[in-house]
Write an enzyme that holds these catalytic residues in place. Structure first.
Site, short mmCIF file in Angstrom:
data_model
loop_
_atom_site.label_atom_id
_atom_site.label_comp_id
_atom_site.label_asym_id
_atom_site.label_seq_id
_atom_site.Cartn_x
_atom_site.Cartn_y
_atom_site.Cartn_z
N LYS A 79 -2.46 5.87 -4.54
CA LYS A 79 -3.55 6.84 -4.37
C LYS A 79 -3.19 8.18 -5.01
CE LYS A 79 -3.80 4.72 0.18
NZ LYS A 79 -2.40 4.53 0.61
N HIS B 109 -7.37 9.59 -2.71
CA HIS B 109 -6.82 9.54 -1.35
C HIS B 109 -7.74 10.20 -0.32
CE1 HIS B 109 -2.70 9.27 0.84
NE2 HIS B 109 -3.67 9.02 1.66
N ASP C 154 0.85 -1.19 0.00
CA ASP C 154 0.00 0.00 0.00
C ASP C 154 0.89 1.24 0.00
OD1 ASP C 154 -2.87 1.13 0.53
OD2 ASP C 154 -1.53 2.28 1.81
N TYR D 274 3.10 9.69 -0.16
CA TYR D 274 4.14 9.08 0.69
C TYR D 274 5.56 9.28 0.13
CZ TYR D 274 0.07 6.45 2.50
OH TYR D 274 -1.15 6.09 3.01
#
Ligand code: NAP
Length: 270
Positions: free
Chosen positions: A71, A104, A43, A48
Site C-alpha cells: 500500500k 492505504h 499483506d 509497516y
C-alpha cells in the site's frame, strides 16, 4: 489455496498473512513459517516498514506462486510520489511486480484522479497487476470507481463480528470490488466472546477459526496477522467445513460497533 477472481482478471488467494507490527527477525520468521505451511498471500504496506524483510523471505520461494499486496501511504498520493514509492517498494521487496497496490487511506487534499492516473501508469508499465483502495467509505469508493480508468479490484477495510459492515460489503459486491477484511480477529478482542465461544465449541473449532470462516463465507478475503506457528497453522483450517446458515445469522446479529483501528486522518462517517 482458495482464491477469488478480481475485476482485473487476476486471482487473489482468500487467506493471507497480515504483517502489521511484524518487523526484523520476527517478521522473517512469521512470513517464512506461513509460506512453508502453504500461505501464498502476504499483506504489507510502506507504513509497516517491513518490505525489506519480506523481500529477503520471498526470494527463497517461487514468486509466480505468491500474491503480494502492498500500500502507498495517504501522504504520498501525488502523481510523482506514487511512482517513486512503488519503485521503492519493488526494490525493497526484491520483485519486479506487485500483485495488488492499494491506496492505504484517502487524502482529500490530493485529487483522486491524480493518484489513479499514477496507478494506471504503474499497471501500464507492468509494475502492478491490480489496483485498489483501503479505508474507503461507500461514498469514497464510488468516487474512486467513477474516476478510475481501471477496475478498482479491492477495498481493504476493518471487518470482524464487532464491526460487521454489511452495507459496505453489499456495496462492494454490487460494484465488483472484493472486500478484504483487515483486523479480522479484532486484534484478539473477539476471542473471549461468549456466543463465538459457544459456536466454536459446537463445530470443534477455535473462535479465530469460526470468525475467519464466517468472513470467508460472507465472501471476503481475510488477512489475520499471526506470529506464532500455532496461530498461523490454526488460521488455515477454515476451508474444509462450513458454518450453518442459522449460526451465520447468529454471528451477523452481534450488534457491537467496535472500531479497533482509529486512523486519525480518516473520517469513516464520510
Ligand atoms: N489497511 C489498513 O489500514 C490496515 C489496518 C490494520 C491492519 N491491516 C492488515 O490486516 C492485518 C491483520 O490485522 P491486525 O494485525 O490489525 O489484527 P488481527 O489479525 O485481527 O489480530 C492479530 C492478533 O491476533 C492474534 N492471533 C492470530 N491468530 C490467532 C489465533 N488463531 N488464536 C489466537 N490469537 C490469534 C495475533 O497473535 P500472535 O501474533 O501472537 O500470533 C495478534 O495478536 C494486519 O497485520 C495488516 O496486514 C490493514
Amino acid at each position: 489455496m482458495k482464491s477469488i477472481k478480481l475485476a482485473s482478471g487476476y486471482e487473489m488467494p482468500v487467506l493471507g498473512i497480515g504483517t502489521w507490527e511484524l518487523t526484523g527477525e520476527k517478521c522473517k520468521k512469521a512470513v517464512t513459517t506461513a509460506l512453508k505451511l502453504g500461505y501464498t498471500h502476504i499483506d504489507t504496506a510502506d507504513y509497516y516498514h517491513n518490505h525489506k524483510e519480506i523481500g529477503e523471505v520471498i526470494k527463497n520461494f517461487d514468486r509466480k506462486k505468491l500474491f503480494i499486496t502492498t500500500k502507498v501511504q495517504g501522504s504520498d498520493l501525488d502523481y510523482d510520489s506514487v511512482l517513486k514509492e512503488c519503485n521503492k517498494a519493488l526494490r525493497e521487496l526484491k520483485t519486479d511486480y506487485i500483485d495488488l497496490y492499494l491506496i492505504h487511506w484517502p487524502n482529500l487534499s490530493i485529487p483522486l484522479e491524480e493518484t489513479l492516473k499514477a496507478l494506471k501508469k504503474l499497471v501500464d508499465d507492468k509494475k502492478v497487476r491490480s489496483i485498489g483502495i483501503s479505508n474507503f467509505t461507500i461514498k469514497r469508493m464510488k468516487e474512486a470507481i467513477k474516476k478510475s480508468k481501471l477496475p478498482i479490484s479491492v477495498n481493504q477495510v476493518e471487518y470482524h463480528p464487532y464491526l460487521n459492515q454489511e452495507e459496505l460489503l453489499n456495496s462492494c459486491k454490487e460494484n465488483k470490488v472484493v472486500l478484504t477484511a483487515y483486523s479480522p480477529l479484532a486484534r484478539g478482542d473477539i476471542l473471549d466472546d461468549k456466543l463465538l465461544k459457544e459456536i466454536a465449541k459446537k463445530y470443534n473449532k477455535t473462535v479465530s477459526q469460526v470468525v475467519l470462516r464466517w468472513l470467508v463465507q460472507k465472501g471476503t478475503i481475510v488477512i489475520p496477522k499471526a506470529s506464532s506457528e500455532t496461530h498461523i497453522k490454526e488460521n488455515m483450517d477454515i476451508f474444509s467445513w462450513k458454518i450453518s446458515g442459522k449460526d451465520m445469522e447468529k454471528i451477523n446479529s452481534i450488534r457491537k460497533k467496535e472500531r479497533i483501528v482509529d486512523l486519525e486522518f480518516v473520517n469513516f462517517d464520510d
